[in-house]
Scaffold this active site. Sequence first.
Site, mmCIF file in Angstrom:
data_model
loop_
_atom_site.group_PDB
_atom_site.id
_atom_site.type_symbol
_atom_site.label_atom_id
_atom_site.label_comp_id
_atom_site.label_asym_id
_atom_site.label_seq_id
_atom_site.Cartn_x
_atom_site.Cartn_y
_atom_site.Cartn_z
ATOM 1 C CG HIS B 78 -1.554 1.200 1.522
ATOM 2 N ND1 HIS B 78 -2.385 1.811 0.669
ATOM 3 C CD2 HIS B 78 -1.374 1.977 2.454
ATOM 4 C CE1 HIS B 78 -2.801 2.892 1.191
ATOM 5 N NE2 HIS B 78 -2.075 3.263 2.361
ATOM 6 C CG ASP B 107 6.660 17.699 -26.273
ATOM 7 O OD1 ASP B 107 7.045 17.252 -25.306
ATOM 8 O OD2 ASP B 107 5.795 17.196 -27.055
ATOM 9 C CD1 TRP B 143 6.369 3.674 4.187
ATOM 10 C CD2 TRP B 143 7.435 4.445 2.443
ATOM 11 N NE1 TRP B 143 6.647 4.767 4.541
ATOM 12 C CE2 TRP B 143 7.567 5.283 3.467
ATOM 13 C CE3 TRP B 143 8.236 4.683 1.139
ATOM 14 C CZ2 TRP B 143 8.112 6.705 3.301
ATOM 15 C CZ3 TRP B 143 8.566 5.873 1.179
ATOM 16 C CH2 TRP B 143 8.635 6.877 2.159
ATOM 17 C CB SER B 170 10.910 5.756 -14.263
ATOM 18 O OG SER B 170 9.895 6.670 -14.468
ATOM 19 C CB SER B 171 11.722 9.366 -10.524
ATOM 20 O OG SER B 171 11.428 7.978 -10.054
ATOM 21 C CG HIS B 254 12.401 14.844 5.596
ATOM 22 N ND1 HIS B 254 11.229 14.672 6.456
ATOM 23 C CD2 HIS B 254 12.455 16.291 5.124
ATOM 24 C CE1 HIS B 254 10.587 15.872 6.433
ATOM 25 N NE2 HIS B 254 11.485 16.694 5.556
ATOM 26 C CD GLU B 256 9.465 10.215 -2.512
ATOM 27 O OE1 GLU B 256 10.353 10.285 -3.233
ATOM 28 O OE2 GLU B 256 8.367 9.674 -3.101
ATOM 29 C CE1 TYR B 258 8.235 19.518 3.483
ATOM 30 C CE2 TYR B 258 10.027 18.314 4.461
ATOM 31 C CZ TYR B 258 8.895 19.081 4.510
ATOM 32 O OH TYR B 258 8.658 19.382 5.985
ATOM 33 C CB SER B 269 0.727 28.880 -5.684
ATOM 34 O OG SER B 269 1.311 28.347 -4.351
ATOM 35 C CG HIS B 303 12.362 14.241 11.383
ATOM 36 N ND1 HIS B 303 12.129 15.560 10.860
ATOM 37 C CD2 HIS B 303 11.652 13.344 10.418
ATOM 38 C CE1 HIS B 303 11.406 15.280 9.354
ATOM 39 N NE2 HIS B 303 11.052 13.938 9.302
ATOM 40 C CG HIS B 304 11.744 9.929 9.136
ATOM 41 N ND1 HIS B 304 10.242 9.726 9.051
ATOM 42 C CD2 HIS B 304 11.902 11.054 8.705
ATOM 43 C CE1 HIS B 304 9.835 10.842 8.385
ATOM 44 N NE2 HIS B 304 10.979 11.471 7.844
ATOM 45 C CB THR B 329 5.495 25.053 5.606
ATOM 46 O OG1 THR B 329 6.806 24.188 5.615
ATOM 47 C CG2 THR B 329 4.621 24.316 5.185
ATOM 48 C CE LYS B 332 4.559 26.947 -0.858
ATOM 49 N NZ LYS B 332 5.836 27.607 -1.805
ATOM 50 N NE ARG B 451 3.835 3.299 10.612
ATOM 51 C CZ ARG B 451 4.726 4.166 9.929
ATOM 52 N NH1 ARG B 451 5.811 4.857 10.386
ATOM 53 N NH2 ARG B 451 4.725 4.014 8.773
HETATM 54 C C1 HEA Z 1 0.923 8.440 -0.606
HETATM 55 C C2 HEA Z 1 -0.296 8.424 -0.466
HETATM 56 C C3 HEA Z 1 -0.892 7.347 0.431
HETATM 57 C C4 HEA Z 1 -2.481 7.638 0.155
HETATM 58 C C5 HEA Z 1 -3.472 8.255 -0.907
HETATM 59 C C6 HEA Z 1 -2.943 6.735 1.078
HETATM 60 C C7 HEA Z 1 -4.351 6.319 1.252
HETATM 61 C C8 HEA Z 1 -4.926 5.550 2.339
HETATM 62 N N1 HEA Z 1 -4.298 4.966 3.394
HETATM 63 FE FE1 HEA Z 1 -2.076 4.916 3.588
HETATM 64 N N2 HEA Z 1 -0.361 4.882 3.925
HETATM 65 C C9 HEA Z 1 0.696 5.491 2.950
HETATM 66 C C10 HEA Z 1 0.427 6.422 1.952
HETATM 67 C C11 HEA Z 1 -0.808 6.440 1.520
HETATM 68 N N3 HEA Z 1 -1.911 6.144 2.049
HETATM 69 C C12 HEA Z 1 1.903 5.225 3.621
HETATM 70 C C13 HEA Z 1 3.274 5.561 2.887
HETATM 71 C C14 HEA Z 1 1.718 4.143 4.649
HETATM 72 C C15 HEA Z 1 2.952 3.574 5.314
HETATM 73 C C16 HEA Z 1 3.048 2.225 4.962
HETATM 74 C C17 HEA Z 1 3.994 1.452 5.973
HETATM 75 O O1 HEA Z 1 3.712 1.463 7.191
HETATM 76 O O2 HEA Z 1 4.969 1.120 5.447
HETATM 77 C C18 HEA Z 1 0.552 4.033 4.692
HETATM 78 C C19 HEA Z 1 -0.180 3.365 5.744
HETATM 79 C C20 HEA Z 1 -1.479 3.069 6.071
HETATM 80 C C21 HEA Z 1 -2.253 2.562 7.265
HETATM 81 C C22 HEA Z 1 -1.473 1.924 8.309
HETATM 82 C C23 HEA Z 1 -1.030 0.449 8.128
HETATM 83 C C24 HEA Z 1 -0.306 -0.170 8.813
HETATM 84 O O3 HEA Z 1 0.408 0.473 9.790
HETATM 85 O O4 HEA Z 1 -0.527 -1.632 9.171
HETATM 86 C C25 HEA Z 1 -3.503 2.755 7.053
HETATM 87 C C26 HEA Z 1 -4.352 2.129 7.773
HETATM 88 O O5 HEA Z 1 -5.556 2.600 7.978
HETATM 89 C C27 HEA Z 1 -3.775 3.300 5.702
HETATM 90 C C28 HEA Z 1 -4.925 3.571 5.371
HETATM 91 C C29 HEA Z 1 -5.200 4.360 4.118
HETATM 92 C C30 HEA Z 1 -6.516 4.795 3.676
HETATM 93 C C31 HEA Z 1 -7.894 4.032 3.983
HETATM 94 C C32 HEA Z 1 -6.379 5.363 2.526
HETATM 95 C C33 HEA Z 1 -7.474 6.038 1.576
HETATM 96 O O6 HEA Z 1 -7.186 7.227 1.395
HETATM 97 C C34 HEA Z 1 -7.731 5.298 0.483
HETATM 98 C C35 HEA Z 1 -8.908 5.508 -0.469
HETATM 99 C C36 HEA Z 1 -8.855 4.927 -1.880
HETATM 100 C C37 HEA Z 1 -9.636 3.921 -2.116
HETATM 101 C C38 HEA Z 1 -10.225 3.191 -1.158
HETATM 102 C C39 HEA Z 1 -9.724 3.183 -3.535
HETATM 103 C C40 HEA Z 1 -10.442 4.002 -4.449
HETATM 104 C C41 HEA Z 1 -11.976 3.180 -4.579
HETATM 105 C C42 HEA Z 1 -12.378 2.151 -5.035
HETATM 106 C C43 HEA Z 1 -11.443 1.252 -5.740
HETATM 107 C C44 HEA Z 1 -13.728 1.668 -5.313
HETATM 108 C C45 HEA Z 1 -14.047 0.551 -4.322
HETATM 109 C C46 HEA Z 1 -14.312 0.982 -3.193
HETATM 110 C C47 HEA Z 1 -15.312 0.481 -2.289
HETATM 111 C C48 HEA Z 1 -16.384 -0.517 -2.816
HETATM 112 C C49 HEA Z 1 -15.445 1.058 -0.840
HETATM 113 N N4 HEA Z 1 -2.531 3.616 5.097
HETATM 114 C C1 HEA Z 2 3.638 15.252 2.025
HETATM 115 C C2 HEA Z 2 4.262 14.602 3.000
HETATM 116 C C3 HEA Z 2 4.685 15.110 4.134
HETATM 117 C C4 HEA Z 2 5.003 16.585 4.556
HETATM 118 C C5 HEA Z 2 4.647 17.689 3.858
HETATM 119 C C6 HEA Z 2 5.435 16.367 5.961
HETATM 120 C C7 HEA Z 2 5.577 17.279 6.855
HETATM 121 C C8 HEA Z 2 6.294 17.440 8.073
HETATM 122 N N1 HEA Z 2 6.546 16.524 8.856
HETATM 123 FE FE1 HEA Z 2 6.193 14.437 8.304
HETATM 124 N N2 HEA Z 2 5.941 12.375 7.719
HETATM 125 C C9 HEA Z 2 5.566 12.040 6.340
HETATM 126 C C10 HEA Z 2 5.012 12.993 5.350
HETATM 127 C C11 HEA Z 2 5.126 14.466 5.311
HETATM 128 N N3 HEA Z 2 5.651 15.073 6.249
HETATM 129 C C12 HEA Z 2 5.560 10.642 6.327
HETATM 130 C C13 HEA Z 2 5.069 10.009 5.248
HETATM 131 C C14 HEA Z 2 5.940 9.977 7.498
HETATM 132 C C15 HEA Z 2 5.791 8.689 7.836
HETATM 133 C C16 HEA Z 2 7.100 8.030 7.159
HETATM 134 C C17 HEA Z 2 7.136 6.624 7.838
HETATM 135 O O1 HEA Z 2 7.661 6.413 8.683
HETATM 136 O O2 HEA Z 2 6.621 5.651 7.132
HETATM 137 C C18 HEA Z 2 6.346 11.473 8.351
HETATM 138 C C19 HEA Z 2 7.135 11.326 9.711
HETATM 139 C C20 HEA Z 2 7.067 12.457 10.292
HETATM 140 C C21 HEA Z 2 8.095 12.352 11.482
HETATM 141 C C22 HEA Z 2 8.553 10.914 12.005
HETATM 142 C C23 HEA Z 2 7.729 10.811 13.036
HETATM 143 C C24 HEA Z 2 8.138 9.291 13.574
HETATM 144 O O3 HEA Z 2 8.139 8.194 12.842
HETATM 145 O O4 HEA Z 2 8.394 9.200 14.620
HETATM 146 C C25 HEA Z 2 8.269 13.628 11.726
HETATM 147 C C26 HEA Z 2 9.016 14.114 13.033
HETATM 148 O O5 HEA Z 2 9.533 15.117 13.254
HETATM 149 C C27 HEA Z 2 7.701 14.492 10.895
HETATM 150 C C28 HEA Z 2 7.460 15.899 10.989
HETATM 151 C C29 HEA Z 2 7.158 16.635 9.988
HETATM 152 C C30 HEA Z 2 6.971 18.269 9.869
HETATM 153 C C31 HEA Z 2 7.897 19.159 10.942
HETATM 154 C C32 HEA Z 2 6.767 18.552 8.798
HETATM 155 C C33 HEA Z 2 6.562 20.114 8.284
HETATM 156 O O6 HEA Z 2 6.941 20.332 7.138
HETATM 157 C C34 HEA Z 2 5.270 20.502 8.583
HETATM 158 C C35 HEA Z 2 4.854 21.908 8.154
HETATM 159 C C36 HEA Z 2 3.696 22.631 8.350
HETATM 160 C C37 HEA Z 2 3.178 23.282 9.241
HETATM 161 C C38 HEA Z 2 3.792 23.388 10.622
HETATM 162 C C39 HEA Z 2 1.628 24.103 9.196
HETATM 163 C C40 HEA Z 2 1.661 25.160 8.518
HETATM 164 C C41 HEA Z 2 2.544 26.106 9.350
HETATM 165 C C42 HEA Z 2 1.835 27.404 10.082
HETATM 166 C C43 HEA Z 2 0.404 27.562 10.140
HETATM 167 C C44 HEA Z 2 2.738 28.291 10.596
HETATM 168 C C45 HEA Z 2 2.744 28.210 12.088
HETATM 169 C C46 HEA Z 2 3.224 26.973 12.563
HETATM 170 C C47 HEA Z 2 4.061 26.913 13.796
HETATM 171 C C48 HEA Z 2 4.916 28.193 14.380
HETATM 172 C C49 HEA Z 2 4.270 25.671 14.628
HETATM 173 N N4 HEA Z 2 6.908 13.634 9.877
HETATM 174 CU CU LIG Z 3 10.533 13.505 7.494
#
Ligand code: HEA
Ligand code: HEA
Ligand SMILES: [Cu+2]
Lengths: 377, 542, 287
Positions: B78, B107, B143, B170-171, B254, B256, B258, B269, B303-304, B329, B332, B451
Site C-alpha cells: 500500500h 514540448d 515501505w 524513471s523518476s 525525508h 521524498e 517534500y 498557488s 527525525h524519523h 511552510t 506559504k 502501527r
Molecule cells: C501516498 C499516499 C497515500 C494515500 C493516498 C493513502 C491512502 C490511504 N491509506 Fe495509507 N499509507 C501510506 C500512504 C498513503 N495512503 C503510507 C506511505 C503508509 C505507510 C506504509 C508502511 O507502514 O510501510 C500508509 C499506511 C496506511 C495505514 C497503516 C497500515 C499499518 O500501519 O499497518 C492505513 C490504515 O488504516 C492506511 C489507510 C489508508 C486509507 C484508508 C487510504 C485511503 O485514502 C484510500 C482511498 C482509496 C480507495 C479506497 C480506492 C478507491 C476506491 C475504489 C477502488 C472503489 C471501491 C471501493 C469501495 C467498494 C468502498 N494507510
Molecule cells: C507530504 C508529505 C509530508 C509532509 C509535507 C510532512 C511534513 C512534516 N513532517 Fe512528516 N511524515 C510524512 C510525510 C510528510 N510530512 C510521512 C510519510 C511520514 C512517515 C514515514 C514513515 O515512517 O512511514 C512522516 C513522519 C514524520 C516524522 C517522524 C515521526 C516518527 O516516525 O516518529 C516527523 C518528526 O519530526 C515529521 C515531521 C514533519 C514536519 C515538522 C513537517 C513540516 O514540514 C510541516 C510544516 C507545516 C506546518 C507546521 C503547518 C503550517 C504552518 C503554520 C500555520 C505556521 C505556524 C506554525 C508553527 C509556528 C508551528 N513527519
Molecule cells: Cu521527515
Amino acid sequence: MSCLRLCGISAIWFVLHSTAVQGETAAFNLQAPATSLARLEYDLHSMLLWVTGLIFLLVSGVMLFAIVRHRKSRAYRARTFHENTTVEIIWTVIPLLILLAIAWPATRAVLSQKSTHGEDMTIRITGYQWKWRYDYLDDNFGFVSHLSTPRTGTAAGAALPEHYLLEVDEPLVLPTGRKVRLLLTANDVIHSWWVPQLGVKQDAIPGFLRDAWFMVDKPGIYRGQCSELCGKDHGFMPIVVDARSPEDYARWRDARLKQAATAADDPAKAWTLAALRQRGETVYSQNCLPCHQASGKGIPGNFPALDGSPVVNGDKAAHLRIVFFGSQRNPAMQAWGKQLSDTDIAAVITYERNAWGNHSGQVIQPAEIHALRGSSG
Amino acid sequence: MDLASNTAHGMVSAHKPQGLARWLFATNHKDIGSMYLWFAFCMFLVGGVLALCIRAELFSPGLQFFQPELFNQLTTLHGLIMVFGAIMPAFTGLANWMLPLMIGAPDMAFARMNNWSFWLLPPAMTLLLLSFIVPGGAAAAGWTLYAPLSVQLGMGMDLTIFAIHILGISSIMGAINIVVTIINLRAPGMRMMNMPMFAWASLITAYLIIAVMPVLAGAVTMVLADRHFGSHFFNAAGGGDPVLYQHVFWFFGHPEVYIMALPAFGIVSQVIPTFARKPLFGYSSMVYATSSIGVLSFMVWAHHMFVTGMPATAQLFFMYATMLIAVPTGVKVFNWIATMWQGSMSFETPMLFAIGFILLFTIGGLSGVTLSVAAVDVQLHGSYYVVAHFHYVLVAGALFSLFSAVYYWFPKMTGRMYVERLGQLHFWWSLLWFNVTFFPMHFLGLAGMPRRIPDYALQFTDFNRIASIGAFMFGLGQLIFLVNILYSLRHGKTAPQQPWEGANTLEWQIPTPAPYHSFNPPPQLETAENGVVLSMRDSGQA
Amino acid sequence: MEHPEQPLAGAYFVPAPSCWPALGALALFCLGLGAALAVNAMAWGGGLLLLGALCLLRMLVGWFGDVIGENQQGCYRQQEDLSFRWGMGWFIFSEVMLFAACFGVLFWLRLVALPTLGSLDYKWLYPDFSPSWPLQTAPQPTQSYRAMEAWGLPAFNTLILLTSGATLTWAHWGLLQGRRRQLQAGLLCTFSLGGLFLLLQAFEYHHAWTAWRLTLSAGAYGMTFYLLTGLHGLHVLLGSLILLVVWRRVRRGHFDRQHHFAFEAAAWYWHFVDVVWLLLFVLVYCL
Ligand code: HEA
Ligand code: HEA
Ligand SMILES: [Cu+2]
Ligand code: CUA
C-alpha cells in the site's frame, strides 16, 4: 453552505482536542504517566496541543472569515494588493519565536531522557522474533517473556480476554522508586521496547547496545508493545512490567534466585524419549512455533516445513548443526545454541524427529549438544 | 493574441498518430501526460484497495481475513504503490501536461526520453504486484524496507528492489526533463522570477528527485548485496550497522515527502489566485520559501530515527532543524490566505479542494511539528499518530491538490467541462469521510496503538471501527470522481477557451482543448509574477 | 525508422514517435525479473537477463543511431544543444549523489559504527575486535584476509586515469584546432587507457579475492572496498564505451569545431569518473 460545514469541522476538531487535554483516561490522550519521564512527555504534548490548536484556530478562523465575507456571490470586489513586506516579516518572525518557545522545554526534556547514569539497577533487554528476554545483570539471572493470551486465529467474534494481546507468561518485575537502567539489544532484527506509561521507547538494535532509563512511581502493571516492525508477529510481542514495592520485589527476587539454582539441569543426565519429547514440545511451542507452525508445516515460501523435512528425517548431524548454529542462508533461522540450554536443544530436536509424520525414534542427548559448544559453525 | 495561427504551423508532423502506436511510441507531452495521469489513478485504486484490506482486517480485534505475514505485505505494498505508483507519477503527469503550456514550451525538452520515463512505470509496478504471487509473497518490511528485516524476506523483496531501481531511473529521467524544460524552453519573455508557482514547485521537486533517488537506489542495492552476495552492510557481526540503512533511507525519505508536497503547493498557488480573482500574494517570498524547504529537507532526516538511540546533541540538532521547516511552510500558508483575503472568491470544485488542502494540510503540518519534538516523539514514533500525520499531509495534502488540479485543468485538457454538482459532492464527501477515517488515528496513536499490526488490544476497538467505516466510505466517494471524469469526457458541456474568470496564465490563452502541438515556435510574451500573461505575440518565423 | 521531418525555423526540435523507449521498458522489465529470478537461482533467470540485455543493447544502438542521424541532418541547433548540456549536467549530478551515498556509508562505518563496536562497552560482545583501519577482522571473526595496499597497483591505476584525462584534453585541443588525427589518436589513447585500467582492476580483484581472501563477506573493509571501487569500475566501463562510440563517430567524420557536444559529454563524464577515482584513491586506499 460551505462555510457552515467548515465551521462544523473545526468545531469538532476543537472540542475533541480540548477533551483530549482534560481527559483522564487514555481514550483521547496519552496514557496516564507513571514516571517522571512520562509526565514530562505528557505535559510537553499538552503544551504543544494548545499551541498548535490555537495556531490552527487562528489560521482557519482568518480563512473562514475571508471565505464568508470576500466572496463573489456577495459581489465583493477583489482588491489587487499582492505584497507587503511588513506583514511578511511579521509572519516569518512570529512562528520563529513560537518555535523558540517550544524548543526550550523540549531541549530540557530530551536531556533528561538521555541521562541514564546513576542507576540503581540494570536490566538487559534482548528482542527476539517474537519475544523479549530480560536479564537482571546485577543478580545474574534472566528469563524470556512470551505472549500468553490465545491467538484467535480467524475465528471472529470469540470472546477475547480483557488484556488480549497485552499479557505475557513472565512479566518484567521491578521495584518502584529505583532508577532502572535498560540496556537494549536484539538478536535478529530491530525491535522497539515501548511502555507508554513509563515514558520509554527505545529501539533494540541487533549487535549494538542502546540504553534508556526510568523510575516507576507506584506499584502497578504497565503494558506496552513492540513498536518497530520486526516481521510476521510484530503485533504479538507485548511487554508487561510488574512494578512492586521494594520489599515485595526483594521477596520475588529471592524466590526467583532459589528457583534458578534448583532448576539447572544436570548436563550429564541421560533422558528417555518420552521425557525429552514432552519437554521438547514446550520448547518448540515457545520458540519454533511462530515460524514452523504447530503443525510442523511451516509457511510455504517463508519457513520450511519440518514435517517430512529431509534435514529432520535425515542424518542427525545436519539437524543439530542448523538448530545450534543457525542457517547460513537465512538469518531468520537463528543460532539457537546461544539462546537455549543443551537440554532444551536436545529436547526440541528429539521432539522434531518424533513429531507429526516424523518417526525416527531417535533420542538426542544433551551431551551431544554440549559437544558442539566451543566448535564453530 | 491570436493563437490559432501559432498552432497551425506547430511541429511538422502535425498529424496525430493513431492507434496503439500513438501511446506506445508517444513523443507528445500531452499524450504522455495523459498516460501518466491515468496510470497514477489506476495505481491509486490498487493502493486504495490494499488500504481497504488493511482497514477491513482492523475493523475488529482478532484475525479475520489475513494472516499476519500477508497483512504486512498489504501495508508495505500500500505504501509503496501509493508513493511511487500514484502520487509521484500523478505529479509528473501534471507537470508533463501543463508545464509546456504554462511556460510556452513546444514540448518537453527530451520528448523521447519522456516516453521512456513513463513506460518504465508499468514494468516496475508489474514487478511489485507480481511479488504477491511468488513463493514467500511480497516484501513485508514496510515501505521503508528496513534492514535487517528486509534481508530476511523471500524473493518478493528482490522483485521490490529491482522495481525500485526501475522506478528510480524513471523518476530521474522525468525530473531531468522537467528541470531542463523549465531552464531552457521558456518562451521569450517568461522570466524565471515570473514563472507560475507550479513551475517553480516542479523545478525544485525535480531537483530533489535527482538528488535523492540515486541514494535510495544505493540503499536497496546494499540490501540486495547483504541478501545474496554475502556482504554485511547492515549486520554488526561483519562490521556493518542496521541503523546505517535508516540513515541512507531517510536521507532519501525525508526529501521524498517534500517531493510529494511541493507540487501540491504549486497547484494550490495557481488555483487560489484564479478563484480569488486576485494575484498571488507574496510571489517572491513563495519562491524563497519553496527553495528553503528544498534545502532544509536535506538536514532533517533523522527525525524519523529519534528512538534509534542517537546522542542528545544529534537529537537536538535534528529537532531544531525540523521545527525550522514550519517557518517557510507557514509563510506559504499565510500567503495563500492573504491571497484569498479581500479577493472575490467563488467556490468551484478546484477551489474547494484547494481550501480543503490548506485546512487539512495545516493539521498535518502541526501534528508534524508535534512529532518533531524529540521528547514527545518518543511516545508517538511507530504509533498510529504518525499514520494520522502523514495521511493528513499525503491524502488531504497531495491527493486533494491533485483532485483540485484535475478539475481545474480538465477543460483545457479535454475541451469539456466536468459536472460541477458531482465535483462538489466528491469534495464534501471526501472531506467528511477523510476526517472520519484519519482523525481518530491521532487518538489511537496517543493511546498507544503501534502501527503495522494486524491485530490489536481491545481498548483500540472503537476508533478502529470508525476509521474502517470512514475508509470504505471515503473509497466509495472516489467512484464519484471516476464517474464524473468518464461521463464528462464524452458528454460534458463544451468548455470555452477560458472557463475560469480569474485564470490568466499562459495555458488559458490557447484554444480549448489544447491543440495537439502548441507553441512551436514559441510566442513572444510579456509576463507578470506567477505566470500571468500581459501580452502575447506570435514570434513568427524567426 | 521514421524520418524526422525538417523542423521550422525558430522551432524546437520535437522528435517523431519512436519505438525505442517501449523497447527499453521491455528490456528493463526482463532485466528486473531476470535478476530477481537469477539471484534466487531459479529457472529462466539467466535467459531473461540475456534477453533484457539484448533488448537494451538494440535500444541503445537504435536510439543513439536516431539521435546521431537527426544531429547530422541539422535538426539540433543552439537551443537543442543547450538542452543536451543541461541534461548531461543533471545526469552527472545524480551520479554524484549516488557516489555520495556510498562514500557516506564508508564514513558512517569508519567514524561511527566500528568505533562503537570496538569500544569498551562492547568488549563482552566482541572481545577480540579492534576497530583499527584497515580492519584486521570483523567483530565476529570470519576468515582472515589481507587489506589492499595503496602504493602498488592502485597508484599505477591512478596514474593511468590521470594520463587518460590528459590524453582526452589533448584530443579536445585537436578537435578545436581541426587536427583530426590528433583527435583520433587522443581518443584511442584515452579509451585504451580506460581498458587497461579495467584489466588491471580485474586482475587486482581476482588477486584480492583469491590470494588475499578479501571477499565481499570479509566484513566492513571488504564490502566497502568492493562497493566503491566496483561502482567506479562500472562507470569506467560505461565511460570507455561512450568514448568508443565517439571515436567511431570521429572516424566517420562527425563533429566540427563548433558542434561536438557528444564529445564534450563524454569528456565531462570521463573527468567526473577521474575525480571520483582520486577521491577513492585517497579515502579507500590511502586513509
Ligand atoms: C501516498 C499516499 C497515500 C494515500 C493516498 C493513502 C491512502 C490511504 N491509506 Fe495509507 N499509507 C501510506 C500512504 C498513503 N495512503 C503510507 C506511505 C503508509 C505507510 C506504509 C508502511 O507502514 O510501510 C500508509 C499506511 C496506511 C495505514 C497503516 C497500515 C499499518 O500501519 O499497518 C492505513 C490504515 O488504516 C492506511 C489507510 C489508508 C486509507 C484508508 C487510504 C485511503 O485514502 C484510500 C482511498 C482509496 C480507495 C479506497 C480506492 C478507491 C476506491 C475504489 C477502488 C472503489 C471501491 C471501493 C469501495 C467498494 C468502498 N494507510
Ligand atoms: C507530504 C508529505 C509530508 C509532509 C509535507 C510532512 C511534513 C512534516 N513532517 Fe512528516 N511524515 C510524512 C510525510 C510528510 N510530512 C510521512 C510519510 C511520514 C512517515 C514515514 C514513515 O515512517 O512511514 C512522516 C513522519 C514524520 C516524522 C517522524 C515521526 C516518527 O516516525 O516518529 C516527523 C518528526 O519530526 C515529521 C515531521 C514533519 C514536519 C515538522 C513537517 C513540516 O514540514 C510541516 C510544516 C507545516 C506546518 C507546521 C503547518 C503550517 C504552518 C503554520 C500555520 C505556521 C505556524 C506554525 C508553527 C509556528 C508551528 N513527519
Ligand atoms: Cu521527515
Ligand atoms: Cu518486535 Cu516488533
